[in-house]
Design a protein around this motif. Structure first.
Motif, mmCIF file in Angstrom:
data_model
loop_
_atom_site.group_PDB
_atom_site.id
_atom_site.type_symbol
_atom_site.label_atom_id
_atom_site.label_comp_id
_atom_site.label_asym_id
_atom_site.label_seq_id
_atom_site.Cartn_x
_atom_site.Cartn_y
_atom_site.Cartn_z
ATOM 1 N N TRP A 141 36.205 41.506 44.549
ATOM 2 C CA TRP A 141 35.973 42.650 43.671
ATOM 3 C C TRP A 141 36.603 43.923 44.233
ATOM 4 O O TRP A 141 36.899 44.844 43.468
ATOM 5 C CB TRP A 141 34.496 42.845 43.375
ATOM 6 C CG TRP A 141 33.565 42.852 44.544
ATOM 7 C CD1 TRP A 141 33.127 43.933 45.238
ATOM 8 C CD2 TRP A 141 32.925 41.719 45.127
ATOM 9 N NE1 TRP A 141 32.260 43.547 46.238
ATOM 10 C CE2 TRP A 141 32.115 42.188 46.183
ATOM 11 C CE3 TRP A 141 32.955 40.343 44.867
ATOM 12 C CZ2 TRP A 141 31.354 41.340 46.984
ATOM 13 C CZ3 TRP A 141 32.182 39.508 45.663
ATOM 14 C CH2 TRP A 141 31.401 39.992 46.698
ATOM 15 N N ALA A 142 36.834 43.993 45.544
ATOM 16 C CA ALA A 142 37.566 45.131 46.089
ATOM 17 C C ALA A 142 38.995 45.129 45.544
ATOM 18 O O ALA A 142 39.524 46.173 45.119
ATOM 19 C CB ALA A 142 37.572 45.075 47.613
ATOM 20 N N ASP A 143 39.625 43.970 45.536
ATOM 21 C CA ASP A 143 40.969 43.824 44.972
ATOM 22 C C ASP A 143 40.956 44.150 43.479
ATOM 23 O O ASP A 143 41.836 44.851 42.962
ATOM 24 C CB ASP A 143 41.462 42.399 45.216
ATOM 25 C CG ASP A 143 42.958 42.238 44.960
ATOM 26 O OD1 ASP A 143 43.586 43.197 44.498
ATOM 27 O OD2 ASP A 143 43.485 41.143 45.238
ATOM 28 N N PHE A 144 39.938 43.666 42.785
ATOM 29 C CA PHE A 144 39.832 43.894 41.341
ATOM 30 C C PHE A 144 39.762 45.383 41.031
ATOM 31 O O PHE A 144 40.506 45.898 40.182
ATOM 32 C CB PHE A 144 38.602 43.184 40.788
ATOM 33 C CG PHE A 144 38.337 43.466 39.335
ATOM 34 C CD1 PHE A 144 38.990 42.749 38.341
ATOM 35 C CD2 PHE A 144 37.450 44.462 38.945
ATOM 36 C CE1 PHE A 144 38.762 43.012 36.998
ATOM 37 C CE2 PHE A 144 37.216 44.735 37.609
ATOM 38 C CZ PHE A 144 37.881 44.008 36.631
ATOM 39 N N TYR A 145 38.875 46.105 41.693
ATOM 40 C CA TYR A 145 38.696 47.518 41.381
ATOM 41 C C TYR A 145 39.897 48.352 41.816
ATOM 42 O O TYR A 145 40.217 49.366 41.175
ATOM 43 C CB TYR A 145 37.407 48.045 42.001
ATOM 44 C CG TYR A 145 36.187 47.649 41.201
ATOM 45 C CD1 TYR A 145 35.993 48.148 39.916
ATOM 46 C CD2 TYR A 145 35.245 46.770 41.716
ATOM 47 C CE1 TYR A 145 34.889 47.773 39.162
ATOM 48 C CE2 TYR A 145 34.138 46.393 40.975
ATOM 49 C CZ TYR A 145 33.961 46.901 39.697
ATOM 50 O OH TYR A 145 32.872 46.523 38.952
ATOM 51 N N ASP A 146 40.594 47.944 42.878
ATOM 52 C CA ASP A 146 41.822 48.634 43.260
ATOM 53 C C ASP A 146 42.862 48.545 42.144
ATOM 54 O O ASP A 146 43.482 49.547 41.766
ATOM 55 C CB ASP A 146 42.399 48.021 44.545
ATOM 56 C CG ASP A 146 41.673 48.482 45.793
ATOM 57 O OD1 ASP A 146 40.906 49.464 45.703
ATOM 58 O OD2 ASP A 146 41.857 47.854 46.853
ATOM 59 N N GLN A 147 43.031 47.332 41.616
ATOM 60 C CA GLN A 147 44.016 47.155 40.544
ATOM 61 C C GLN A 147 43.578 47.862 39.257
ATOM 62 O O GLN A 147 44.399 48.437 38.544
ATOM 63 C CB GLN A 147 44.237 45.670 40.290
ATOM 64 C CG GLN A 147 44.942 44.957 41.429
ATOM 65 C CD GLN A 147 45.478 43.595 41.013
ATOM 66 O OE1 GLN A 147 45.871 43.393 39.865
ATOM 67 N NE2 GLN A 147 45.497 42.657 41.942
ATOM 68 N N LEU A 148 42.288 47.807 38.958
ATOM 69 C CA LEU A 148 41.775 48.444 37.743
ATOM 70 C C LEU A 148 41.985 49.961 37.801
ATOM 71 O O LEU A 148 42.451 50.574 36.825
ATOM 72 C CB LEU A 148 40.291 48.123 37.586
ATOM 73 C CG LEU A 148 39.595 48.734 36.358
ATOM 74 C CD1 LEU A 148 40.171 48.147 35.077
ATOM 75 C CD2 LEU A 148 38.088 48.477 36.420
ATOM 76 N N PRO A 196 43.312 41.297 36.252
ATOM 77 C CA PRO A 196 44.128 41.602 37.437
ATOM 78 C C PRO A 196 45.265 40.611 37.602
ATOM 79 O O PRO A 196 45.231 39.510 37.053
ATOM 80 C CB PRO A 196 43.119 41.516 38.593
ATOM 81 C CG PRO A 196 42.063 40.586 38.095
ATOM 82 C CD PRO A 196 41.950 40.866 36.623
ATOM 83 N N SER A 197 46.250 40.987 38.409
ATOM 84 C CA SER A 197 47.456 40.181 38.535
ATOM 85 C C SER A 197 47.170 38.789 39.062
ATOM 86 O O SER A 197 47.812 37.823 38.649
ATOM 87 C CB SER A 197 48.455 40.886 39.457
ATOM 88 O OG SER A 197 47.898 41.059 40.757
ATOM 89 N N TRP A 198 46.188 38.652 39.961
ATOM 90 C CA TRP A 198 45.955 37.336 40.539
ATOM 91 C C TRP A 198 45.322 36.358 39.563
ATOM 92 O O TRP A 198 45.275 35.166 39.818
ATOM 93 C CB TRP A 198 45.117 37.417 41.812
ATOM 94 C CG TRP A 198 43.982 38.395 41.814
ATOM 95 C CD1 TRP A 198 44.016 39.682 42.272
ATOM 96 C CD2 TRP A 198 42.633 38.183 41.388
ATOM 97 N NE1 TRP A 198 42.782 40.277 42.150
ATOM 98 C CE2 TRP A 198 41.906 39.379 41.621
ATOM 99 C CE3 TRP A 198 41.959 37.089 40.840
ATOM 100 C CZ2 TRP A 198 40.563 39.527 41.308
ATOM 101 C CZ3 TRP A 198 40.601 37.234 40.528
ATOM 102 C CH2 TRP A 198 39.934 38.442 40.758
ATOM 103 N N ALA A 199 44.866 36.850 38.432
ATOM 104 C CA ALA A 199 44.305 35.940 37.424
ATOM 105 C C ALA A 199 45.379 35.206 36.658
ATOM 106 O O ALA A 199 45.085 34.276 35.912
ATOM 107 C CB ALA A 199 43.421 36.711 36.446
ATOM 108 N N THR A 200 46.643 35.588 36.833
ATOM 109 C CA THR A 200 47.725 34.924 36.101
ATOM 110 C C THR A 200 48.223 33.682 36.807
ATOM 111 O O THR A 200 49.033 32.942 36.270
ATOM 112 C CB THR A 200 48.917 35.884 35.923
ATOM 113 O OG1 THR A 200 49.464 36.197 37.206
ATOM 114 C CG2 THR A 200 48.486 37.167 35.235
ATOM 115 N N THR A 201 47.742 33.437 38.046
ATOM 116 C CA THR A 201 48.226 32.295 38.827
ATOM 117 C C THR A 201 47.546 31.014 38.383
ATOM 118 O O THR A 201 46.319 30.960 38.315
ATOM 119 C CB THR A 201 47.938 32.514 40.322
ATOM 120 O OG1 THR A 201 48.528 33.756 40.713
ATOM 121 C CG2 THR A 201 48.498 31.385 41.160
#
Length: 328
Positions: free
Chosen positions: A202-209, A304-309
């Motif tokens: 979620w740290a990665d998620f909120y950074d991208q958001l 987020p970008s990592w959800a496209t993998t």
């Protein structure tokens, strides 16, 4: 050391109430209290303090909990070793009010014959959950390793579902009267998400958001629990937070909190399920099939970008059907 006392301590710590632990263990609350009192005498420390909502761990209790959990898991694994196939499916969720727990509860209500054990590892780093799966302590975990290449051999990570986000505000907030909001309308408003842990998904998620929509995500201060967060929102004229549409929150009626959908695009949090690649627990297939029946995101959605993998193998894909691709 009495393993029943250890088991009672662990469940009371995880559930926050002696009565809930007693109900799960099939004993009386008095029996749980006696077991824990005996354990405290043996250790010569206090493990719990009582609160208006139940019990909380003391500092000694917090230090003792992970070791007690390891002992209890070890005992259960020893029993399983002589009774193959008898253990319940054990799945880790982020919290018992989280979207993952809600989805699992819905599945269990439709399939009450499922021998299911929902646990919370209470860790922020998904690598700890990965290690627990590798060790056989749990069968699966609703966590995401945002770099799938870092997933150890022998494990797979599949897309579980996407949960739309809602803005949660109190009655005095400037956006409280809105029926729906767009991401640009959230700009310059303080979105308080306390306790964002480094290395967590979620740290990665909120950074991208925050970067994608120029949002003011405030992670300042420790997270004292959902009750404190909800109390703060009810009293504030400028603090809001984001919650998942499926997350279950409860607050006093006089708080008058409002959950407002965010649309155009819908902001969504992607959830994954990590499990063994070979010989997963047989009950998992039914749960994976259930995940495939959950509502899809609208055409205008952000992830987020990592959800496209791509994150699943062919067998799992066949069990669930096609996954909607993220839009941003």
């Amino acid at each position: 050391m009495d393993t029943n006392a250890l088991r009672s301590f662990v469940r009371a710590a995880e559930l926050g109430q002696f009565q809930h632990a007693a109900d799960e263990l099939g004993v009386t609350q008095q029996a749980v209290s006696k077991r824990i009192a005996s354990l405290e005498r043996e250790l010569e420390v206090r493990l719990f303090t009582r609160t208006a909502r139940g019990v909380e761990l003391t500092l000694d209790g917090q230090a003792f909990l992970p070791h007690a959990q390891s002992i209890v898991v070890g005992v259960e694994r020893a029993i399983t070793a002589v009774r193959p196939g008898s253990r319940a499916l054990r799945i880790d969720v982020l919290g018992l009010r989280s979207a993952q727990a809600v989805v699992l509860h819905d599945y269990w209500r439709s399939h009450p014959e499922t021998n299911l054990d929902v646990v919370t590892l209470r860790v922020n780093d998904p690598r700890v959950a990965v290690a627990a799966i590798e060790a056989g302590d749990i069968d699966a975990s609703f966590r995401t390793v945002t770099d799938p290449a870092a997933l150890p051999p022998g494990l797979q990570m599949i897309h579980a579902f996407d949960t739309p986000l809602e803005l949660l505000v109190g009655p005095r907030h400037p956006l409280a009267a809105a029926r729906r909001l767009t991401p640009p309308q959230l700009r310059k408003h303080r979105i308080w998400v306390p306790g964002i842990a480094p290395r967590s998904e979620w740290a990665d998620f909120y950074d991208q958001l925050a970067t994608a929509f120029d949002l003011r995500i405030d992670a300042a201060g420790p997270h004292f629990g959902d009750e404190v967060l909800l109390d703060t929102l009810a009293e504030s004229s400028d603090v809001a937070t984001l919650v998942g549409a499926r997350d279950r929150y409860m607050w006093p009626t006089n708080h008058d909190l409002r959950r407002i959908p965010v649309v155009d695009p819908t902001l969504a949090y992607p959830l994954s399920l990590i499990l063994p690649s070979a010989n997963p627990h047989p009950e998992l297939r039914g749960i994976i099939a259930h995940l495939g029946t959950l509502p899809r995101l609208p055409d205008t959605a952000w992830l987020p970008s990592w959800a496209t993998t791509p994150q699943r193998d062919d067998d799992t894909e066949n069990a669930r059907g096609p996954r909607p691709r993220p839009r941003s």
